[in-house]
Structure formats: C-alpha cells, structure tokens
Design a protein around this motif. Structure first.
Motif, short mmCIF file in Angstrom:
data_model
loop_
_atom_site.label_atom_id
_atom_site.label_comp_id
_atom_site.label_asym_id
_atom_site.label_seq_id
_atom_site.Cartn_x
_atom_site.Cartn_y
_atom_site.Cartn_z
N ALA A 118 0.88 -1.17 0.00
CA ALA A 118 0.00 0.00 0.00
C ALA A 118 0.91 1.22 0.00
O ALA A 118 1.95 1.23 0.66
CB ALA A 118 -0.88 0.00 1.23
N MET A 119 0.52 2.21 -0.77
CA MET A 119 1.30 3.44 -0.84
C MET A 119 0.42 4.59 -0.39
O MET A 119 -0.73 4.70 -0.82
CB MET A 119 1.79 3.65 -2.27
N LEU A 120 0.96 5.41 0.47
CA LEU A 120 0.19 6.54 0.99
C LEU A 120 0.86 7.83 0.54
O LEU A 120 1.98 8.13 0.94
CB LEU A 120 0.12 6.48 2.51
N MET A 121 0.14 8.56 -0.30
CA MET A 121 0.64 9.84 -0.81
C MET A 121 0.11 10.97 0.07
O MET A 121 -1.10 11.08 0.28
CB MET A 121 0.18 10.06 -2.25
N THR A 122 1.01 11.78 0.60
CA THR A 122 0.62 12.98 1.32
C THR A 122 0.59 14.11 0.31
O THR A 122 1.62 14.46 -0.28
CB THR A 122 1.63 13.30 2.45
N VAL A 123 -0.59 14.66 0.08
CA VAL A 123 -0.76 15.72 -0.92
C VAL A 123 -0.15 17.01 -0.35
O VAL A 123 -0.61 17.54 0.65
CB VAL A 123 -2.24 15.92 -1.29
N GLU A 124 0.92 17.48 -1.02
CA GLU A 124 1.61 18.68 -0.57
C GLU A 124 1.28 19.89 -1.45
O GLU A 124 1.31 21.02 -0.97
CB GLU A 124 3.11 18.44 -0.57
N LYS A 125 0.99 19.64 -2.73
CA LYS A 125 0.67 20.72 -3.66
C LYS A 125 -0.39 20.24 -4.64
O LYS A 125 -0.42 19.06 -5.01
CB LYS A 125 1.91 21.17 -4.42
N ILE A 126 -1.23 21.17 -5.06
CA ILE A 126 -2.25 20.88 -6.06
C ILE A 126 -2.13 21.94 -7.15
O ILE A 126 -2.05 23.13 -6.86
CB ILE A 126 -3.67 20.90 -5.45
N TYR A 127 -2.10 21.47 -8.42
CA TYR A 127 -1.96 22.36 -9.56
C TYR A 127 -3.14 22.19 -10.50
O TYR A 127 -3.71 21.11 -10.62
CB TYR A 127 -0.68 22.04 -10.34
N SER A 128 -3.48 23.25 -11.21
CA SER A 128 -4.54 23.20 -12.22
C SER A 128 -4.00 22.55 -13.49
O SER A 128 -2.89 22.85 -13.92
CB SER A 128 -5.03 24.61 -12.54
N VAL A 129 -4.80 21.66 -14.08
CA VAL A 129 -4.49 21.13 -15.41
C VAL A 129 -5.60 21.53 -16.39
O VAL A 129 -5.70 21.00 -17.48
CB VAL A 129 -4.28 19.59 -15.42
N GLN A 130 -6.42 22.49 -15.96
CA GLN A 130 -7.50 23.03 -16.79
C GLN A 130 -6.88 23.89 -17.89
O GLN A 130 -6.10 24.78 -17.60
CB GLN A 130 -8.43 23.89 -15.92
N PRO A 131 -7.22 23.62 -19.17
CA PRO A 131 -6.69 24.48 -20.24
C PRO A 131 -7.10 25.94 -20.01
O PRO A 131 -8.21 26.21 -19.52
CB PRO A 131 -7.35 23.93 -21.50
N GLY A 132 -6.22 26.84 -20.34
CA GLY A 132 -6.52 28.26 -20.18
C GLY A 132 -5.45 28.98 -19.40
O GLY A 132 -4.36 28.43 -19.16
N PRO A 133 -5.73 30.18 -18.96
CA PRO A 133 -4.70 31.02 -18.33
C PRO A 133 -4.19 30.50 -16.99
O PRO A 133 -3.11 30.86 -16.57
CB PRO A 133 -5.40 32.38 -18.16
N ASP A 134 -4.96 29.63 -16.31
CA ASP A 134 -4.53 29.10 -15.01
C ASP A 134 -3.83 27.74 -15.11
O ASP A 134 -3.44 27.18 -14.08
CB ASP A 134 -5.72 29.00 -14.05
N ALA A 135 -3.69 27.22 -16.31
CA ALA A 135 -3.04 25.91 -16.49
C ALA A 135 -1.64 25.94 -15.89
O ALA A 135 -0.85 26.85 -16.15
CB ALA A 135 -2.98 25.55 -17.96
N GLY A 136 -1.36 24.95 -15.06
CA GLY A 136 -0.05 24.83 -14.45
C GLY A 136 0.14 25.64 -13.18
O GLY A 136 1.16 25.51 -12.52
N LYS A 137 -0.83 26.46 -12.83
CA LYS A 137 -0.70 27.27 -11.63
C LYS A 137 -1.10 26.47 -10.39
O LYS A 137 -2.02 25.65 -10.43
CB LYS A 137 -1.58 28.52 -11.73
N GLN A 138 -0.41 26.75 -9.31
CA GLN A 138 -0.73 26.09 -8.05
C GLN A 138 -2.06 26.61 -7.53
O GLN A 138 -2.33 27.80 -7.56
CB GLN A 138 0.38 26.31 -7.02
N VAL A 139 -2.88 25.68 -7.02
CA VAL A 139 -4.17 26.02 -6.43
C VAL A 139 -3.94 26.42 -4.99
O VAL A 139 -3.19 25.75 -4.26
CB VAL A 139 -5.14 24.82 -6.52
N ASP A 140 -4.55 27.49 -4.54
CA ASP A 140 -4.39 27.95 -3.15
C ASP A 140 -5.12 27.07 -2.18
O ASP A 140 -6.14 26.53 -2.42
CB ASP A 140 -4.89 29.38 -3.00
#
Length: 130
Positions: free
Chosen positions: A108-130
């Motif tokens: 079993a692998m447990l991932m601790t989510v440290e950062k979340i980024y947008s993969v939505q096409p458009g001006p926010d693509a690749g930006k970190q979500v607050d």
C-alpha cells in the motif's frame, strides 16, 4: 494542502495516472485502478502489479497523480509517498482489494498531498491552487 470533496470523489471514482521518477530523473507513469483518498490530505494507492513505480518510490518518494477525466477533476496532486507492506494501512488496502478481486496487493502506498496544480486548459493551467 487540502483536497476538496469534489477532488476526493473524482480520485476515488475514476482511473488515475500515477507518475514517479528514478533517483536520476527518468520518468514513469502508470494507470491505477485502486486509488482513493483516506482523508483530505492523503491518497491510498494500491500496488498490485508495480515494478518500476515501486522501485522508483523506494529511491525517490516524490510523485504526481492526475485523474483520467480532467473535466471532472482538472487538478494534479503532488507529494511524497510512503510504502507499507504491513500494518493498518496495508491491511486496509488488502481488505479493499480482496473485496473486488482475488489478488492480494504487494504493498500500500500513501501519498501525502503537498501541492495541487490546475491542469485546466486556459490562463490558469499549471498554476498552483491555493
């Protein structure tokens, strides 16, 4: 970083792609059918058939995960992964998987989510979500 209910449902209800890399940066991406959040900061990923992914995580615990349907969940989750081959987290994974198929997981692998980024096409693509 905290996942929303919408993010958690999408991870649990869709195929995900799990990316790792070797210690020297060679990437590897695999589809995962057994992945689900256990709370708003952790994703359980079951190792049924992994080889390179498991080896990569032993040397480099950094990973990324995206949901197959970016319309449902246009986010990339990044964080560190711990591997469990015994104990409660492993036992929970075994119970989950053996209720669906006869194969017992390797780990079993447990991932601790440290950062979340947008993969939505458009001006926010690749930006970190607050």
């Amino acid at each position: 970083m905290v996942m929303t209910d919408e993010m958690m449902k999408a991870v649990e209800n869709d195929l995900v792609f799990f990316a790792t890399s070797t210690a020297d940066g060679v990437p590897n991406v695999v589809p995962i059918g057994f992945a689900k959040p256990i709370d708003s900061e952790h994703i359980l990923i079951v190792d049924n058939y992994m080889h390179k992914t498991h080896e990569n995580l032993e040397k480099n615990p950094e990973a990324a995960l995206v949901v197959k349907d970016a319309k449902k969940c246009p986010y990339q989750f990044k964080g560190k992964v711990e591997i469990f081959e015994s104990g409660k987290i492993f036992d929970d994974a075994v119970e989950w998987v053996t209720n669906v198929m006869s194969k017992q997981p390797k780990a079993a692998m447990l991932m601790t989510v440290e950062k979340i980024y947008s993969v939505q096409p458009g001006p926010d693509a690749g930006k970190q979500v607050d």
